[in-house]
Design an enzyme around this catalytic site. Structure first.
Site, PDB file in Angstrom:
ATOM      1  N   ASP A  83       0.897  -1.211  -0.169  1.00 30.66           N
ATOM      2  CA  ASP A  83       0.099  -0.034  -0.012  1.00 30.66           C
ATOM      3  C   ASP A  83       0.867   1.354   0.000  1.00 30.66           C
ATOM      4  OD1 ASP A  83      -2.284   1.428   0.266  1.00 30.66           O
ATOM      5  OD2 ASP A  83      -2.669   1.403   2.391  1.00 30.66           O
ATOM      6  N   SER A 220     -13.048   3.926   4.411  1.00 27.48           N
ATOM      7  CA  SER A 220     -13.541   3.345   5.693  1.00 27.48           C
ATOM      8  C   SER A 220     -14.745   4.432   5.750  1.00 27.48           C
ATOM      9  CB  SER A 220     -12.673   3.717   6.900  1.00 27.48           C
ATOM     10  OG  SER A 220     -11.839   2.601   6.916  1.00 27.48           O
TER      11      SER A 220
HETATM   12  P1  13P Z   1      -9.073   4.668   5.309  1.00 28.89           P
HETATM   13  O1  13P Z   1      -8.173   5.536   6.142  1.00 28.89           O
HETATM   14  O2  13P Z   1     -10.449   5.206   5.132  1.00 28.89           O
HETATM   15  O3  13P Z   1      -9.317   3.265   6.017  1.00 28.89           O
HETATM   16  O4  13P Z   1      -8.288   4.361   3.978  1.00 28.89           O
HETATM   17  C1  13P Z   1      -7.316   3.491   3.836  1.00 28.89           C
HETATM   18  C2  13P Z   1      -6.475   3.722   2.701  1.00 28.89           C
HETATM   19  O5  13P Z   1      -6.760   4.177   1.822  1.00 28.89           O
HETATM   20  C3  13P Z   1      -5.247   2.834   2.611  1.00 28.89           C
HETATM   21  O6  13P Z   1      -4.528   2.756   1.426  1.00 28.89           O
HETATM   22  O1  G3H Z   2      -3.123   4.643   3.371  1.00 30.14           O
HETATM   23  C1  G3H Z   2      -2.723   4.743   4.592  1.00 30.14           C
HETATM   24  C2  G3H Z   2      -3.196   3.645   5.340  1.00 30.14           C
HETATM   25  O2  G3H Z   2      -4.010   3.898   6.089  1.00 30.14           O
HETATM   26  C3  G3H Z   2      -1.786   2.932   6.039  1.00 30.14           C
HETATM   27  O3  G3H Z   2      -1.401   3.749   7.238  1.00 30.14           O
HETATM   28  O4  G3H Z   2       1.058   4.289   7.148  1.00 30.14           O
HETATM   29  O5  G3H Z   2      -0.308   4.307   9.365  1.00 30.14           O
HETATM   30  O6  G3H Z   2       0.279   2.070   8.291  1.00 30.14           O
HETATM   31  P1  G3H Z   2      -0.237   3.599   8.021  1.00 30.14           P
HETATM   32 ZN    ZN Z   3      -4.380   4.936   0.724  1.00 33.41          ZN
END
Ligand code: 13P
Ligand code: G3H
Ligand code: ZN
Length: 331
Positions: A83, A220
């Site tokens: 991600d 979310s």
């Molecule tokens: P949320 O913060 O809405 O859960 O989004 C997560 C996200 O886009 C991770 O890449």
């Molecule tokens: O896009 C962001 C995600 O919510 C990941 O969050 O970098 O705190 O793991 P994090």
């Molecule tokens: Zn994201």
């Protein structure tokens, strides 16, 4: 079933017009909750790890926890996705760990804060595609920027995706999936009032590039019941607001196929742990409160798999391998 390339999961979702949740993972109980939800609803699933998750798990734990999830759930198609990769180097690292999909977030520079130009984004994304496709690994790109800052990631400013640029971007980079900025943001404070998302961007890009799955970040829903539990048991998350499930369902119909969810899992776990410890002050076995957190993640994710239409699609297809996909890319 081995890990499958995310391309297969998303292409299958395109055929039947349903969405697939991509759930962020940082620890075992979170992963177990997600996997049990996938198994019980017969859903394919995308498990994703951020750079923060790689650091938190010292990489090897995420790699081997997901290997355990695969072994424990042989019937579930699972894709392991990076991600918000910030550079070619980070994507290479993820691929070396066995990730079957990577996101290169070229909308921001390597510092994950400063917005890039269109040409800079194309350059880094193209480089990741050239590298990843050589291994059969799927690539997600992003054009436009979301609002919100998570753990220092994000410019904090929204720049909605320009559909004309999106069409050019997909052609110039050869990506497998594109994340659009349509007005969502990361975290628990997405909106002050009921959101109006730019659904027209999804429709326009979809009509002009019908074969590319589209991705929604910041998805979310920040359900009030989860926020209320956190606040009732000593938390302080005032006025949190997320994306209503009906908006996500509309977005899925229009062309969104990957739906990123992190915050709701965090809220579910935190609320469950706070509640458990408040109600059981003499309990000190971590398995008791982490078990409650695992159950809370299970329930939230199960609800999403049903709401996104993923449920029931687990057995629709035979898993493909990275090698098979690699041959397709080479044509
Ligand atoms: P949320 O913060 O809405 O859960 O989004 C997560 C996200 O886009 C991770 O890449
Ligand atoms: O896009 C962001 C995600 O919510 C990941 O969050 O970098 O705190 O793991 P994090
Ligand atoms: Zn994201």
């Amino acid at each position: 079933m081995p890990l499958v390339p995310m391309k297969q999961i998303l292409d299958e979702a395109m055929k039947e017009n349903y969405g697939v949740g991509a759930f962020n993972v940082n620890n075992m109980e979170q992963l177990q909750g997600i996997m049990s939800a996938a198994k019980d609803t017969a859903s394919p699933v995308i498990v994703q790890a951020s750079r923060g998750a790689l650091k938190y798990t010292n990489m090897y734990y995420i790699k081997h926890m997901v290997a355990a999830a695969v072994e424990d759930n042989p019937e579930v198609p699972i894709s392991l996705h990076l991600d918000h990769g910030n550079s070619l180097e980070t994507c290479k690292l993820a691929i070396s760990l066995g990730f079957t999909s990577v996101m290169i977030d070229g909308s921001l520079k390597e510092d994950s804060k400063t917005p890039t130009t269109f040409d800079e984004n194309v350059e880094v994304t193209r480089a990741v595609v050239d590298y990843a496709h050589g291994f059969g690994v799927t690539v997600e790109g992003e054009l436009g920027t979301l609002g919100g800052i998570e753990d220092g990631v994000g410019s904090g400013k929204v720049k909605l995706t320009d559909p004309d640029e999106a069409v050019k971007f997909i052609k110039a980079t050869g990506i497998d999936a594109l994340a659009l900025a349509i007005g969502t943001s990361h975290g628990a404070y997405k909106f002050k009032a009921r959101p109006e998302l730019a659904m027209n961007i999804i429709s326009e890009v979809r009509s002009r590039v019908p074969d590319t799955p589209l991705v929604m970040h910041g998805s979310s829903s920040v359900p009030k019941d989860l926020v209320d539990i956190v606040n009732r048991y000593g938390g302080a998350i005032p006025d949190a607001m997320g994306v209503p499930i009906e908006s996500i369902q509309e977005a899925i119909k229009l062309g969104i196929k990957k739906i990123n969810v992190d915050t709701d899992g965090r809220l579910a776990m935190t609320g469950a742990i706070r509640k458990f410890l408040a109600e059981n002050p003499s309990e000190f076995d971590p398995r008791s409160y982490f078990g409650a957190a695992r159950q809370a993640v299970y329930e939230v994710v199960k609800g999403k798999m049903i709401a996104f239409g993923t449920a029931g699609h687990m057995g629709d297809y035979k898993p493909t391998t990275l090698d098979e996909i690699k041959k397709l890319y080479a044509i």
